[in-house]
Scaffold this active site. Structure first.
Site, PDB file in Angstrom:
ATOM      1  CG  ASP A  43     -54.938  10.217  14.753  1.00  5.94           C
ATOM      2  OD1 ASP A  43     -56.153  10.367  14.523  1.00  5.94           O
ATOM      3  OD2 ASP A  43     -54.412   9.104  14.897  1.00  5.94           O
ATOM      4  CG  HIS A  54     -56.725   7.550  12.515  1.00  6.16           C
ATOM      5  ND1 HIS A  54     -56.167   7.299  13.751  1.00  6.16           N
ATOM      6  CD2 HIS A  54     -57.532   6.498  12.242  1.00  6.16           C
ATOM      7  CE1 HIS A  54     -56.626   6.144  14.205  1.00  6.16           C
ATOM      8  NE2 HIS A  54     -57.455   5.642  13.306  1.00  6.16           N
ATOM      9  CB  SER A  58     -57.119   2.605  14.850  1.00  2.34           C
ATOM     10  OG  SER A  58     -58.132   3.448  15.352  1.00  2.34           O
TER      11      SER A  58
END
Length: 155
Positions: A66, A98, A13
């Site tokens: 995601d 995610h 991320s």
């Protein structure tokens, strides 16, 4: 010390964005590679790339489900790096949000293993037995059905 070619940066991320930018801008030596998982690039106009890392290998991994960082952002990262001459491997994972997965972990392992072999040079390969080389090829996804060893014929 450890050779820079054996050093890898990676992140997930926002950490992936930091890892990509830090590894590309590292001026002192060529790094082994970078792993960018479920990440984005941000401002592509401001992307400093040090001469030492113009050929940095990057593995970009992203789930196609995601909802935090859309897959389109991961693709934008890959495209922007490729446009700048960076070698990018793009991997996407069906149904993964995610998060991470066993399939992604296996891809990261293969990427690291390949890059470490490159860093080790020809001598590292010559030091391996035929059985070790065959196992390595199999781990990297290479069909070894036509590769034989003495033990394949004799017990």
């Amino acid at each position: 010390g450890v050779s820079a070619s054996r050093l890898f940066l990676g992140g997930f991320s926002q950490g992936g964005c930091v890892a990509v930018r830090a590894s590309l801008s590292f001026p002192d030596a060529s790094l082994g590679g970078c792993i960018a998982a479920s990440t984005f690039l941000g401002d592509t106009a401001r992307l400093p790339i040090a001469d030492a890392n113009r050929k940095l290998p990057v593995l970009c991994c992203h789930g196609d489900a995601d909802q935090i960082v859309p897959t389109s952002e991961g693709l934008r990262l890959s495209t922007a790096l490729r446009e700048r001459g960076i070698g990018v491997e793009w991997r996407t994972y069906r149904g993964m949000g995610h998060a991470s997965s066993a399939e992604e972990a296996a891809d990261v392992r293969r990427f690291l293993r390949r890059r470490m072999l490159v860093a080790g040079g020809e001598g590292a390969l010559q030091a391996k037995t035929a059985r070790e080389l065959k196992a390595l090829l199999q781990e990297l996804g290479v069909d070894t059905s036509a590769c034989y060893e003495k033990s394949d014929f004799l017990e």
